[in-house]
Design a protein around this motif. Structure first.
Motif, PDB file in Angstrom:
ATOM      1  N   UNK A  58      41.597  36.740  48.896  1.00  0.00           N
ATOM      2  CA  UNK A  58      42.128  35.543  48.565  1.00  0.00           C
ATOM      3  C   UNK A  58      42.773  34.762  49.632  1.00  0.00           C
ATOM      4  N   UNK A  59      43.668  35.586  50.641  1.00  0.00           N
ATOM      5  CA  UNK A  59      44.256  34.860  51.563  1.00  0.00           C
ATOM      6  C   UNK A  59      43.461  34.290  52.602  1.00  0.00           C
ATOM      7  N   UNK A  60      42.236  34.966  53.073  1.00  0.00           N
ATOM      8  CA  UNK A  60      41.445  34.549  53.957  1.00  0.00           C
ATOM      9  C   UNK A  60      40.886  33.197  53.366  1.00  0.00           C
ATOM     10  N   UNK A  61      40.304  33.336  52.167  1.00  0.00           N
ATOM     11  CA  UNK A  61      39.547  32.088  51.767  1.00  0.00           C
ATOM     12  C   UNK A  61      40.627  30.895  51.667  1.00  0.00           C
ATOM     13  N   UNK A  62      42.066  31.055  51.375  1.00  0.00           N
ATOM     14  CA  UNK A  62      42.935  30.150  51.265  1.00  0.00           C
ATOM     15  C   UNK A  62      43.413  29.618  52.765  1.00  0.00           C
ATOM     16  N   UNK A  63      43.048  30.397  53.641  1.00  0.00           N
ATOM     17  CA  UNK A  63      43.160  30.135  54.964  1.00  0.00           C
ATOM     18  C   UNK A  63      42.216  29.130  55.459  1.00  0.00           C
ATOM     19  N   UNK A  64      40.836  29.418  55.007  1.00  0.00           N
ATOM     20  CA  UNK A  64      39.608  28.941  55.590  1.00  0.00           C
ATOM     21  C   UNK A  64      39.472  27.457  54.931  1.00  0.00           C
ATOM     22  N   UNK A  65      39.724  27.494  53.577  1.00  0.00           N
ATOM     23  CA  UNK A  65      39.536  26.160  52.732  1.00  0.00           C
ATOM     24  C   UNK A  65      40.756  25.388  52.929  1.00  0.00           C
ATOM     25  N   UNK A  66      40.472  24.117  53.067  1.00  0.00           N
ATOM     26  CA  UNK A  66      41.661  22.907  53.105  1.00  0.00           C
ATOM     27  C   UNK A  66      40.978  21.559  53.428  1.00  0.00           C
ATOM     28  N   UNK A  67      41.604  20.858  53.832  1.00  0.00           N
ATOM     29  CA  UNK A  67      41.366  19.455  53.907  1.00  0.00           C
ATOM     30  C   UNK A  67      39.880  19.185  54.832  1.00  0.00           C
ATOM     31  N   UNK A  68      39.539  20.181  55.460  1.00  0.00           N
ATOM     32  CA  UNK A  68      38.205  19.978  56.255  1.00  0.00           C
ATOM     33  C   UNK A  68      36.927  19.855  55.228  1.00  0.00           C
ATOM     34  N   UNK A  88      22.128  25.269  59.026  1.00  0.00           N
ATOM     35  CA  UNK A  88      23.153  25.456  59.989  1.00  0.00           C
ATOM     36  C   UNK A  88      24.199  26.203  59.545  1.00  0.00           C
ATOM     37  N   UNK A  89      24.700  25.847  58.444  1.00  0.00           N
ATOM     38  CA  UNK A  89      25.937  26.774  57.962  1.00  0.00           C
ATOM     39  C   UNK A  89      25.425  28.140  58.003  1.00  0.00           C
ATOM     40  N   UNK A  90      24.300  28.475  57.253  1.00  0.00           N
ATOM     41  CA  UNK A  90      24.099  29.851  57.050  1.00  0.00           C
ATOM     42  C   UNK A  90      23.846  30.684  58.429  1.00  0.00           C
ATOM     43  N   UNK A  91      23.145  29.781  59.609  1.00  0.00           N
ATOM     44  CA  UNK A  91      23.273  30.481  60.712  1.00  0.00           C
ATOM     45  C   UNK A  91      24.359  30.695  61.551  1.00  0.00           C
ATOM     46  N   UNK A  92      25.205  29.597  61.240  1.00  0.00           N
ATOM     47  CA  UNK A  92      26.734  29.899  61.828  1.00  0.00           C
ATOM     48  C   UNK A  92      27.499  30.869  61.197  1.00  0.00           C
ATOM     49  N   UNK A 250      30.796  20.858  64.987  1.00  0.00           N
ATOM     50  CA  UNK A 250      32.499  20.915  65.102  1.00  0.00           C
ATOM     51  C   UNK A 250      33.117  20.812  63.649  1.00  0.00           C
ATOM     52  N   UNK A 251      32.482  20.180  62.738  1.00  0.00           N
ATOM     53  CA  UNK A 251      32.681  19.814  61.379  1.00  0.00           C
ATOM     54  C   UNK A 251      32.910  21.281  60.814  1.00  0.00           C
ATOM     55  N   UNK A 252      31.893  22.033  61.065  1.00  0.00           N
ATOM     56  CA  UNK A 252      31.580  23.326  60.323  1.00  0.00           C
ATOM     57  C   UNK A 252      32.721  24.286  61.057  1.00  0.00           C
ATOM     58  N   UNK A 253      32.776  24.363  62.279  1.00  0.00           N
ATOM     59  CA  UNK A 253      33.666  25.115  62.964  1.00  0.00           C
ATOM     60  C   UNK A 253      35.162  24.874  62.547  1.00  0.00           C
ATOM     61  N   UNK A 254      35.546  23.545  62.082  1.00  0.00           N
ATOM     62  CA  UNK A 254      36.981  23.048  61.859  1.00  0.00           C
ATOM     63  C   UNK A 254      37.225  23.731  60.139  1.00  0.00           C
ATOM     64  N   UNK A 255      36.008  23.513  59.629  1.00  0.00           N
ATOM     65  CA  UNK A 255      35.996  24.178  58.184  1.00  0.00           C
ATOM     66  C   UNK A 255      36.367  25.507  57.984  1.00  0.00           C
ATOM     67  N   UNK A 256      35.584  26.330  58.860  1.00  0.00           N
ATOM     68  CA  UNK A 256      35.534  27.861  58.512  1.00  0.00           C
ATOM     69  C   UNK A 256      36.526  28.221  59.522  1.00  0.00           C
ATOM     70  N   UNK A 257      37.421  27.798  60.215  1.00  0.00           N
ATOM     71  CA  UNK A 257      38.217  28.289  61.197  1.00  0.00           C
ATOM     72  C   UNK A 257      39.424  28.984  60.571  1.00  0.00           C
ATOM     73  N   UNK A 258      39.606  30.181  60.374  1.00  0.00           N
ATOM     74  CA  UNK A 258      40.658  31.038  60.007  1.00  0.00           C
ATOM     75  C   UNK A 258      40.978  32.320  60.611  1.00  0.00           C
ATOM     76  N   UNK A 286      31.718  33.840  52.009  1.00  0.00           N
ATOM     77  CA  UNK A 286      30.478  33.452  50.913  1.00  0.00           C
ATOM     78  C   UNK A 286      31.169  32.663  49.922  1.00  0.00           C
ATOM     79  N   UNK A 287      32.417  32.987  49.532  1.00  0.00           N
ATOM     80  CA  UNK A 287      33.198  31.864  48.728  1.00  0.00           C
ATOM     81  C   UNK A 287      33.405  30.631  49.257  1.00  0.00           C
ATOM     82  N   UNK A 288      34.037  30.663  50.548  1.00  0.00           N
ATOM     83  CA  UNK A 288      33.995  29.653  51.259  1.00  0.00           C
ATOM     84  C   UNK A 288      32.794  28.676  51.227  1.00  0.00           C
ATOM     85  N   UNK A 289      31.698  29.534  51.689  1.00  0.00           N
ATOM     86  CA  UNK A 289      30.645  28.743  51.820  1.00  0.00           C
ATOM     87  C   UNK A 289      29.860  28.037  50.640  1.00  0.00           C
ATOM     88  N   UNK A 290      30.169  28.690  49.467  1.00  0.00           N
ATOM     89  CA  UNK A 290      29.871  28.197  48.263  1.00  0.00           C
ATOM     90  C   UNK A 290      30.629  26.842  47.895  1.00  0.00           C
TER      91      UNK A 290
END
Length: 463
Positions: A58-68, A88-92, A250-258, A286-290
């Motif tokens: 839960x904490x990692x998902x919370x750190x990952x998800x946000x305004x990005x 691109x997302x699956x590969x990264x 860069x957008x994907x990196x910003x979104x998944x950066x935790x 996987x949750x963040x990806x969804x």
């Protein structure tokens, strides 16, 4: 992977335990970690935390998800459509997860508890300082992005309340974008940024999660049952060029950066084992990806190539369901800015104390004066830049390039150094494979950062 002790002798860096480098920086307020005792030497002795496996997810998902997530529909458009964006997302994602696992392994091996401390211990002083400077710049840029997001959402809400279309001439002075951003920042963000501790994050985290899921749900619902006012632009089915695909990174990196907050989370677990952590981050990603894919695909298919960098700006101002989503985003950003500022201020404080050779346990008065001064300078600079850089897409691109350093470059360097420190006479095939993978991570991160920097400098100059 075999557990090794990496550069565990702090004396190698030529500074004492009293200097700023050993200060607790970037400890996530979401987790409880016990301080290290002087006698701890084995990785098994690292923090006996209180966080369960489910809680860590839960904490990692919370750190990952946000305004990005607001920028993911535009990222799909930039990449050239749904197929290219998903691929691109699956590969990264493979590299993103591996970076989190590498950081956990190096945290155990070096007996350190925060991101920058791991980089310091594993890679040395120069890379450690570079990491801390990068964290400071990244958090500074993210704070600018947060203020721009506040302005974007307020413009839409004010347009509904004033019953005027956005940008209409003759609007009252108190509806001006610069005034509303400044007023909100001074009334809410500045008071929350000055305190020394930020324990209120435990309340803000729940609000942020609810807002994120609500925004995703609204975007999906609006795609299934679109309003008559919304007319999509061209729906791209293939990228214009390979360069276009890379521009979405860069957008994907910003979104998944935790990754920066992941090290304290790992050490807060009841059983901080690399294998368990691998399952935690895989489930969380996987949750963040969804969530990101649902937002990106539905937002892109709703508006096509006409989607705004901030997808909520593409919806009509009068839509009440979307207005609630905008309010959620504003509240989430209002509480996220002080947290990011705290992280950046902590790094700046550590660098300053180390440079001055000051002890951490100095008198409270000096610390308070310095903290207030740092906060005011940080706040005013980010506010001024946000007022004169209205394009959120450009800011996300730049800080997304910095996020690539945390996801790829520093974990790659840590992996390379960790394997090089293993004094084995005969190197097994797995050793060479891991070193090669570390080189690949560093190369990929450097490419994304270099491309982003080049676009930010040269494209704007040519335009």
């Amino acid at each position: 992977m075999a557990q090794v002790s990496i550069n565990s002798d702090l004396g190698e860096w030529g500074s004492s335990m009293d200097s700023g480098e050993r200060a607790r920086l970037l400890q996530s307020p979401c987790v409880d970690t016990a301080p290290k005792s002087e006698g701890e030497a084995s990785p098994e002795g690292l923090g006996r935390g209180t966080t369960s496996t489910l809680g860590a997810i839960f904490i990692v998902v919370n750190a990952c998800l946000g305004a990005g997530l607001l920028n993911f529909p535009a990222a799909f458009s930039t990449a050239g459509g749904v197929a290219a964006g998903v691929a691109l997302q699956m590969g990264m994602l493979v590299f993103i997860i591996s970076g989190l696992v590498i950081l956990a392994y190096c945290s155990q091996a070096s007996n350190e508890r925060t991101y920058q401390e791991v980089v310091w211990a594993v890679c040395g002083k120069l890379t450690g300082v570079l990491c801390e400077v990068t964290i400071a710049i990244y958090t500074f840029g993210t704070c600018i992005a947060f203020l721009i997001i506040i302005g974007d959402q307020q413009d839409k809400i004010i347009a509904v309340m004033a019953k005027e279309p956005e940008g209409a001439g003759g609007s009252p002075w108190y509806t001006d974008r610069k005034f509303t951003i400044s007023l909100t920042a001074f009334l809410f963000i500045l008071p929350l940024s000055i305190p020394r501790e930020i324990g209120f994050q435990k309340y803000a985290s729940f609000l942020s999660v609810v807002g994120t899921w609500y925004v995703t749900a609204i975007i999906i619902i609006k795609y299934i049952w679109p309003d008559k006012e919304m007319t999509p632009g061209d729906i791209l089915t293939r990228p214009a060029s390979w360069v276009a695909v890379f521009n979405a990174m860069p957008t994907i990196c910003f979104g998944f950066q935790c990754h920066v907050s992941s090290v304290p989370v790992f050490n807060s677990m009841r059983q901080p084992k690399v294998k368990t952590w691998g399952g935690v981050v895989t489930a969380a990603m996987v949750i963040a990806l969804a969530v990101y894919m649902g937002t990106g695909i539905c937002g892109f298919l709703t508006f096509g190539a006409a989607v705004d960098p901030d997808v909520l700006l593409s919806y009509p101002s009068k839509d009440m369901a979307v207005a609630v989503a905008r309010a959620f985003i504003i509240l989430s950003v209002l509480t996220s800015y002080p947290i990011l500022h705290f992280c950046g201020r902590a790094v700046v404080e550590g660098l300053w104390l180390r440079y001055q050779g000051m002890p951490v346990e100095e008198d409270v008065g000096r610390e308070r004066r310095r903290r207030v001064l740092q906060t005011l300078v940080w706040f005013l600079l980010t506010l001024l830049l946000a007022l004169f850089i209205p394009d959120i897409g450009k800011v996300i691109s730049v800080i997304g390039g910095l996020a690539a350093c945390f996801i790829f470059v520093f974990p790659g360097l840590c992996l390379i150094q960790a394997k090089l420190s293993e004094m084995e006479e005969v190197k097994p095939a797995s050793w060479w494979a891991l070193v090669s993978y570390g080189v690949l991570l560093v190369t990929l991160g450097a490419f994304i950062f270099g491309q982003t920097t080049a676009n930010a400098i040269f494209v704007d100059l040519l335009a």
